[in-house]
Motif scaffolding. Structure first.
Motif, PDB file in Angstrom:
ATOM      1  N   VAL A 146     -24.218  17.787 -18.805  1.00  0.00           N
ATOM      2  CA  VAL A 146     -22.916  17.155 -19.230  1.00  0.00           C
ATOM      3  C   VAL A 146     -21.908  17.898 -18.125  1.00  0.00           C
ATOM      4  O   VAL A 146     -21.883  19.074 -17.934  1.00  0.00           O
ATOM      5  CB  VAL A 146     -22.368  17.245 -20.526  1.00  0.00           C
ATOM      6  CG1 VAL A 146     -21.213  16.869 -20.869  1.00  0.00           C
ATOM      7  CG2 VAL A 146     -23.553  16.990 -21.341  1.00  0.00           C
ATOM      8  N   PRO A 147     -20.962  16.874 -17.590  1.00  0.00           N
ATOM      9  CA  PRO A 147     -19.976  17.356 -16.553  1.00  0.00           C
ATOM     10  C   PRO A 147     -19.099  18.457 -17.329  1.00  0.00           C
ATOM     11  O   PRO A 147     -18.820  18.243 -18.426  1.00  0.00           O
ATOM     12  CB  PRO A 147     -19.403  16.353 -16.148  1.00  0.00           C
ATOM     13  CG  PRO A 147     -20.324  15.017 -16.225  1.00  0.00           C
ATOM     14  CD  PRO A 147     -21.115  15.478 -17.587  1.00  0.00           C
ATOM     15  N   LEU A 148     -18.632  19.388 -16.506  1.00  0.00           N
ATOM     16  CA  LEU A 148     -17.822  20.441 -17.528  1.00  0.00           C
ATOM     17  C   LEU A 148     -16.389  19.762 -17.513  1.00  0.00           C
ATOM     18  O   LEU A 148     -15.912  20.054 -18.694  1.00  0.00           O
ATOM     19  CB  LEU A 148     -17.177  21.587 -16.089  1.00  0.00           C
ATOM     20  CG  LEU A 148     -16.491  22.571 -16.702  1.00  0.00           C
ATOM     21  CD1 LEU A 148     -16.989  23.205 -17.906  1.00  0.00           C
ATOM     22  CD2 LEU A 148     -16.135  23.553 -15.556  1.00  0.00           C
ATOM     23  N   SER A 149     -15.992  18.390 -17.406  1.00  0.00           N
ATOM     24  CA  SER A 149     -14.940  17.885 -17.708  1.00  0.00           C
ATOM     25  C   SER A 149     -15.008  17.427 -19.012  1.00  0.00           C
ATOM     26  O   SER A 149     -14.133  17.361 -19.858  1.00  0.00           O
ATOM     27  CB  SER A 149     -14.240  16.788 -16.578  1.00  0.00           C
ATOM     28  OG  SER A 149     -15.506  15.977 -16.420  1.00  0.00           O
ATOM     29  N   THR A 150     -16.232  16.736 -19.078  1.00  0.00           N
ATOM     30  CA  THR A 150     -16.702  16.344 -20.272  1.00  0.00           C
ATOM     31  C   THR A 150     -16.738  17.583 -21.626  1.00  0.00           C
ATOM     32  O   THR A 150     -16.242  17.190 -22.814  1.00  0.00           O
ATOM     33  CB  THR A 150     -18.060  15.566 -20.456  1.00  0.00           C
ATOM     34  OG1 THR A 150     -18.105  14.521 -19.402  1.00  0.00           O
ATOM     35  CG2 THR A 150     -18.336  14.883 -21.629  1.00  0.00           C
ATOM     36  N   VAL A 151     -17.109  18.752 -21.272  1.00  0.00           N
ATOM     37  CA  VAL A 151     -17.290  19.958 -22.012  1.00  0.00           C
ATOM     38  C   VAL A 151     -15.748  20.000 -22.405  1.00  0.00           C
ATOM     39  O   VAL A 151     -15.515  20.359 -23.711  1.00  0.00           O
ATOM     40  CB  VAL A 151     -17.917  20.834 -21.487  1.00  0.00           C
ATOM     41  CG1 VAL A 151     -17.688  22.291 -22.167  1.00  0.00           C
ATOM     42  CG2 VAL A 151     -19.275  20.571 -21.180  1.00  0.00           C
ATOM     43  N   ILE A 152     -14.903  20.106 -21.760  1.00  0.00           N
ATOM     44  CA  ILE A 152     -13.638  20.482 -21.920  1.00  0.00           C
ATOM     45  C   ILE A 152     -12.901  19.242 -22.956  1.00  0.00           C
ATOM     46  O   ILE A 152     -12.234  19.472 -23.845  1.00  0.00           O
ATOM     47  CB  ILE A 152     -12.489  20.536 -20.640  1.00  0.00           C
ATOM     48  CG1 ILE A 152     -13.365  21.809 -19.940  1.00  0.00           C
ATOM     49  CG2 ILE A 152     -11.292  20.986 -20.918  1.00  0.00           C
ATOM     50  CD1 ILE A 152     -12.618  21.972 -18.484  1.00  0.00           C
ATOM     51  N   ASP A 153     -13.182  18.141 -22.399  1.00  0.00           N
ATOM     52  CA  ASP A 153     -12.707  16.897 -23.276  1.00  0.00           C
ATOM     53  C   ASP A 153     -13.210  16.824 -24.819  1.00  0.00           C
ATOM     54  O   ASP A 153     -12.618  16.392 -25.579  1.00  0.00           O
ATOM     55  CB  ASP A 153     -12.948  15.662 -22.718  1.00  0.00           C
ATOM     56  CG  ASP A 153     -11.974  15.242 -21.491  1.00  0.00           C
ATOM     57  OD1 ASP A 153     -11.116  15.866 -21.219  1.00  0.00           O
ATOM     58  OD2 ASP A 153     -12.675  14.402 -20.565  1.00  0.00           O
ATOM     59  N   ALA A 154     -14.375  17.572 -24.832  1.00  0.00           N
ATOM     60  CA  ALA A 154     -14.889  17.430 -26.235  1.00  0.00           C
ATOM     61  C   ALA A 154     -14.137  18.323 -27.239  1.00  0.00           C
ATOM     62  O   ALA A 154     -14.425  18.256 -28.374  1.00  0.00           O
ATOM     63  CB  ALA A 154     -16.505  17.858 -26.194  1.00  0.00           C
ATOM     64  N   PHE A 155     -13.439  19.313 -26.725  1.00  0.00           N
ATOM     65  CA  PHE A 155     -12.583  20.215 -27.482  1.00  0.00           C
ATOM     66  C   PHE A 155     -11.224  19.907 -27.444  1.00  0.00           C
ATOM     67  O   PHE A 155     -10.539  19.986 -28.448  1.00  0.00           O
ATOM     68  CB  PHE A 155     -12.632  21.644 -26.880  1.00  0.00           C
ATOM     69  CG  PHE A 155     -14.253  22.366 -26.779  1.00  0.00           C
ATOM     70  CD1 PHE A 155     -14.649  22.611 -28.194  1.00  0.00           C
ATOM     71  CD2 PHE A 155     -14.966  22.397 -25.877  1.00  0.00           C
ATOM     72  CE1 PHE A 155     -16.165  23.353 -28.360  1.00  0.00           C
ATOM     73  CE2 PHE A 155     -16.192  22.882 -26.070  1.00  0.00           C
ATOM     74  CZ  PHE A 155     -16.671  23.270 -27.113  1.00  0.00           C
ATOM     75  N   LEU A 156     -10.705  19.404 -26.282  1.00  0.00           N
ATOM     76  CA  LEU A 156      -9.097  19.159 -26.277  1.00  0.00           C
ATOM     77  C   LEU A 156      -9.025  17.659 -26.637  1.00  0.00           C
ATOM     78  O   LEU A 156      -7.775  17.588 -27.245  1.00  0.00           O
ATOM     79  CB  LEU A 156      -8.812  19.060 -24.762  1.00  0.00           C
ATOM     80  CG  LEU A 156      -8.958  20.645 -24.111  1.00  0.00           C
ATOM     81  CD1 LEU A 156      -8.402  20.745 -22.786  1.00  0.00           C
ATOM     82  CD2 LEU A 156      -8.299  21.849 -25.332  1.00  0.00           C
ATOM     83  N   ALA A 157      -9.971  16.699 -26.457  1.00  0.00           N
ATOM     84  CA  ALA A 157      -9.634  15.402 -26.763  1.00  0.00           C
ATOM     85  C   ALA A 157     -10.954  14.855 -27.352  1.00  0.00           C
ATOM     86  O   ALA A 157     -11.660  13.900 -26.667  1.00  0.00           O
ATOM     87  CB  ALA A 157      -9.012  14.544 -25.543  1.00  0.00           C
ATOM     88  N   PRO A 158     -11.315  15.242 -28.349  1.00  0.00           N
ATOM     89  CA  PRO A 158     -12.817  14.965 -28.817  1.00  0.00           C
ATOM     90  C   PRO A 158     -12.835  13.294 -29.369  1.00  0.00           C
ATOM     91  O   PRO A 158     -11.740  12.788 -29.894  1.00  0.00           O
ATOM     92  CB  PRO A 158     -12.653  15.630 -30.357  1.00  0.00           C
ATOM     93  CG  PRO A 158     -11.530  16.257 -30.658  1.00  0.00           C
ATOM     94  CD  PRO A 158     -10.787  16.255 -29.368  1.00  0.00           C
ATOM     95  N   GLY A 159     -14.052  12.973 -28.920  1.00  0.00           N
ATOM     96  CA  GLY A 159     -14.094  11.445 -29.291  1.00  0.00           C
ATOM     97  C   GLY A 159     -15.403  11.032 -30.020  1.00  0.00           C
ATOM     98  O   GLY A 159     -15.994  12.095 -30.396  1.00  0.00           O
ATOM     99  N   ALA A 160     -15.910   9.880 -30.119  1.00  0.00           N
ATOM    100  CA  ALA A 160     -17.100   9.764 -30.838  1.00  0.00           C
ATOM    101  C   ALA A 160     -18.387   9.455 -29.668  1.00  0.00           C
ATOM    102  O   ALA A 160     -19.241   8.903 -30.259  1.00  0.00           O
ATOM    103  CB  ALA A 160     -16.877   8.276 -31.531  1.00  0.00           C
ATOM    104  N   SER A 161     -18.154   9.539 -28.649  1.00  0.00           N
ATOM    105  CA  SER A 161     -19.208   9.480 -27.666  1.00  0.00           C
ATOM    106  C   SER A 161     -20.257  10.521 -27.937  1.00  0.00           C
ATOM    107  O   SER A 161     -20.215  11.550 -28.531  1.00  0.00           O
ATOM    108  CB  SER A 161     -18.610   9.815 -26.226  1.00  0.00           C
ATOM    109  OG  SER A 161     -18.322  11.354 -26.070  1.00  0.00           O
ATOM    110  N   SER A 162     -21.654  10.288 -27.611  1.00  0.00           N
ATOM    111  CA  SER A 162     -22.669  10.558 -27.715  1.00  0.00           C
ATOM    112  C   SER A 162     -22.663  12.411 -27.092  1.00  0.00           C
ATOM    113  O   SER A 162     -23.004  13.273 -27.588  1.00  0.00           O
ATOM    114  CB  SER A 162     -23.958  10.042 -27.252  1.00  0.00           C
ATOM    115  OG  SER A 162     -23.999  10.009 -25.751  1.00  0.00           O
TER     116      SER A 162
END
Length: 360
Positions: free
Chosen positions: A60-76
């Motif tokens: 998983v790209p690092l940007s996606t990791v950061i988004d998972a905490f700062l802007a969590p969504g419903a993506s897998s």
């Protein structure tokens, strides 16, 4: 060959405790360097933790990791990160810190360079306790079966020390190691025999018995974290008494150490650390052996530095082994217990040969 009680004893001036720091500018400079090293070790742990969250069967790209905490969504990807990889990473940090600190305490307390929770059978005792709770009693709550892990770890510790201390030579390093291996193999065989009774329990525990960080959720971490934290706090508070005991029990007692209480608290800390770590991830070998030796090679024998350095570097090693195990067998994984054994076994052989401990 030096007597066993002299092995691993840090150098000290006669009549002066081993913990006494250098004075003046030299002492302040060394303290500053070691403090900077602690900060660097913390930075390495953070980087490895990020790699543990981002890398796996599917990177998983690092940007996606950061988004998972700062802007969590419903993506897998966000779901995998939050519900699987973050709990796994936090569990690895706790288990690594617990096993590394337990190994450092055991090596200092017994003055045995080969002391390790796995090598001396402590982890196998905890594993047998968990197996009894799951296979025979049907207990599935980690907050309940962790007590069986504590009991198994304590019984194994006493048994190994009793066997390794028998005879005129006392608790020589190789005698303790051999007693630990023998007891550990017997306990592992007992675990296997119990699991053959219940195929369903065996299927559930087969990866756990190898040593794995996979399959545990955040609830397990929450239930076991208090025991790990308590063991870590007690262990770190023992740094000064362990330094003084490295000069010998009589000298330590003359310098104000309550020898019996220190040994009791060390036993409690090791039991809490090994029991909770084994209940969470299964019996893992060599983390508590390799890391304290590497730390002492850098910072010296002062436990006030050895213990905190170990708490930071051991989980970094465990997480790195876990990440490598995930990457080399995509889309599957090699359990972290296997990776730790592959890394730790050469260290054990090197230590035994370098200190000429293999000759009985």
């Amino acid at each position: 060959m030096r007597p066993a009680h002299q092995i691993e004893s840090p150098p000290a001036m006669p009549g002066r405790p081993a913990e006494s720091p250098p004075t003046g500018a030299t002492g302040r400079g060394r303290t500053a360097v070691l403090t900077a090293g602690l900060v660097a070790a913390l930075g390495v742990l953070v980087l490895v933790a990020l790699a543990s969250v981002a890398l796996g069967a599917r990177s998983v790209p690092l940007s996606t990791v950061i988004d998972a905490f700062l802007a969590p969504g419903a993506s897998s990807d966000h779901t995998v990160i939050r519900e699987l990889r973050v709990p796994r990473t936090l569990l690895g940090i706790g288990v690594g810190a617990a096993l590394g600190l337990a190994g450092a305490i055991m090596q200092s307390l017994t003055r045995n360079p080969l002391a390790d929770p796995g090598l001396l059978g402590v982890n196998q005792g905890a594993a047998l306790g968990v197996t009894v709770a799951l296979a025979l009693l049907g207990l599935s709550d980690p907050a309940v079966y962790v007590w069986f892990a504590f009991g198994g770890a304590a019984v194994a510790s006493v048994l190994v020390y009793a066997l390794g201390s028998a005879g005129r030579s006392g608790s020589a390093p190789v005698r303790l190691a051999l007693a630990g291996v023998a007891v550990g193999m017997a306990l592992t065989a007992a675990c296997s025999a119990l699991l053959r009774i219940d195929a369903k329990t065996f299927d559930r525990m087969r990866f756990w018995l190898t040593g794995s960080l996979a399959g545990q959720d955040a609830a397990t971490l929450v239930r076991l974290a208090p025991f790990m934290v308590a063991g870590i706090v007690i262990g770190l508070l023992l740094a000064r008494p362990l330094n003084l005991l490295s000069l010998g029990d009589d000298t330590g007692r003359a310098l104000g150490v309550a020898v019996g209480r220190t040994r009791l608290l060390a036993g409690v800390a090791v039991t809490l650390l090994c029991g909770s770590a084994t209940a969470a991830a299964g019996p893992l070998w060599f983390v508590g052996l390799a890391v304290p030796h590497a730390v002492r090679a850098v910072v010296g024998g002062d436990q006030r530095w050895v213990l905190p350095y170990t708490v930071l570097t051991a989980p970094a090693l465990l997480l790195a082994a876990d990440v490598v195990g995930r990457l080399i067998a995509r889309p599957g994984e090699v359990q972290v217990g296997i990776m730790c054994a592959l890394l730790g076994a050469p260290v054990f052989i090197l230590m035994a040969r370098r200190r000429r401990l293999a000759a009985l």
